[in-house]
Scaffold this motif. Structure first.
Motif, PDB file in Angstrom:
ATOM      1  N   SER A 102       0.743  -1.048   0.040  1.00  0.00           N
ATOM      2  CA  SER A 102      -0.155   0.122   0.000  1.00  0.00           C
ATOM      3  C   SER A 102       0.937   1.190   0.083  1.00  0.00           C
ATOM      4  N   LYS A 105       2.463   1.699  -3.311  1.00  0.00           N
ATOM      5  CA  LYS A 105       1.493   2.484  -4.496  1.00  0.00           C
ATOM      6  C   LYS A 105       1.209   3.953  -4.193  1.00  0.00           C
ATOM      7  N   SER A 109       2.077   7.274  -6.719  1.00  0.00           N
ATOM      8  CA  SER A 109       0.927   8.086  -7.119  1.00  0.00           C
ATOM      9  C   SER A 109       1.522   9.501  -6.649  1.00  0.00           C
ATOM     10  N   ASP A 138      -6.802   8.640  -9.021  1.00  0.00           N
ATOM     11  CA  ASP A 138      -7.369   7.448  -8.839  1.00  0.00           C
ATOM     12  C   ASP A 138      -7.030   6.331  -9.470  1.00  0.00           C
ATOM     13  N   ASP A 139      -6.218   5.518  -8.505  1.00  0.00           N
ATOM     14  CA  ASP A 139      -5.517   4.585  -9.228  1.00  0.00           C
ATOM     15  C   ASP A 139      -6.336   3.355  -9.533  1.00  0.00           C
ATOM     16  N   LYS A 140      -7.469   3.203  -8.692  1.00  0.00           N
ATOM     17  CA  LYS A 140      -8.326   2.053  -9.104  1.00  0.00           C
ATOM     18  C   LYS A 140      -8.988   2.414 -10.317  1.00  0.00           C
ATOM     19  N   GLU A 141      -9.405   3.520 -10.741  1.00  0.00           N
ATOM     20  CA  GLU A 141     -10.349   3.767 -12.077  1.00  0.00           C
ATOM     21  C   GLU A 141      -9.092   4.296 -13.129  1.00  0.00           C
ATOM     22  N   ARG A 142      -7.919   4.301 -12.905  1.00  0.00           N
ATOM     23  CA  ARG A 142      -6.819   4.804 -13.440  1.00  0.00           C
ATOM     24  C   ARG A 142      -7.140   6.347 -14.078  1.00  0.00           C
ATOM     25  N   TYR A 182      -3.701   5.891 -18.235  1.00  0.00           N
ATOM     26  CA  TYR A 182      -4.321   6.665 -17.293  1.00  0.00           C
ATOM     27  C   TYR A 182      -5.131   7.908 -17.991  1.00  0.00           C
TER      28      TYR A 182
END
Length: 259
Positions: A102, A105, A109, A138-142, A182
């Motif tokens: 975590s 990551k 970012s 937003d890494d999850k949604e790229r 992204y």
């Protein structure tokens, strides 16, 4: 040994590739520079460096990038201390590895965020349009959302052309050497949403005129994003249809009556 060609971002990287390929240090290479690399403008129109290299003939090829062989040496006998029994982790104790991942990551970012802020701040300063750059990732949604606070008139440009150019450059920086893409949106004072509403009203009024006159109407040149807004708004209209004509950057939307 024959010469072999190596290509990289710059001459130093090309030499490094050659040393790895031949398994020797750079002082044992015989090479010539074919093309010097260039970074281009803001990373665009960059040119790769090219060299031709081989191992010097008087040098005996001795690999330097190899795994170390294990050597067994006799060790003095040392009286071992009694092993200390480690305390077993409690049931609800959090594991270390997920925390480390975590953090990694978050660090990536943060680095990307700082790079984008620095890049856009420098570009805007050189354009004499200083602005505060806010970046949200937003890494999850790229996805990446960037907001600029400053004298927005110059930053937006005619029909948003300057804003689109800055968004294009920022997207290149964000996705450089990234495995996953992204999606990046750059905005200022909610211009994108305000422009979308303006285009939807335009589409509505043009459609009404086409229905009345039964003649097609050709709109002013628009970028792909703005053309999609017109197409999407009128796609459910049963009396008119749309299409795009021309070449970029003068590609236009045509609204015509359905016969």
């Amino acid at each position: 040994m024959e010469y072999k060609e190596f290509t990289a971002k710059n001459v130093d990287d090309a030499i490094t590739d050659a040393t790895i390929e031949f398994g020797v240090t750079s002082d044992k290479l015989d090479y010539e520079v074919v093309t010097e690399g260039s970074a281009g403008l803001f990373g665009i129109f960059s040119k790769q460096a090219v060299i031709r290299a081989r191992v010097r003939e008087e040098v005996k090829e001795e690999p330097v990038f190899t795994e170390e062989k294990s050597v067994v040496k006799e060790k003095p006998v040392v009286k071992e201390k009694p092993a200390v029994k480690e305390k077993a982790p409690e049931k609800n104790e959090p594991a270390e590895k997920p925390v480390q991942k975590s953090r990694a990551k978050n660090t990536d970012s943060e680095v990307l965020k700082e790079n984008l802020q620095k890049f856009l701040t420098e570009v805007l300063d050189k354009m004499e349009m200083p602005a505060k750059v806010s970046v949200s990732i937003d890494d999850k949604e790229r996805s990446i959302d960037i907001d600029l606070e400053g004298e927005t008139g110059d930053i937006i440009g005619k029909r948003g052309q300057t804003l689109d150019a800055l968004q294009y450059l920022a997207s290149i920086v964000a996705n450089r050497e990234k495995e996953e893409y992204y999606r990046l949106k750059l905005d200022t004072k909610n211009y994108r949403e305000r422009r979308a509403k303006t285009l939807e009203n335009l589409a509505k009024n043009v459609a009404a005129k086409v229905k009345k006159t039964k003649k097609k109407i050709v709109l002013e040149p628009m970028n792909p994003y703005e053309r999609r807004i017109i197409h999407a708004y009128l796609q459910s209209d049963k009396q008119v249809a749309t299409k795009s004509e021309g070449e970029e950057p003068n590609r236009r939307v045509v609204v015509y009556y359905k016969r």
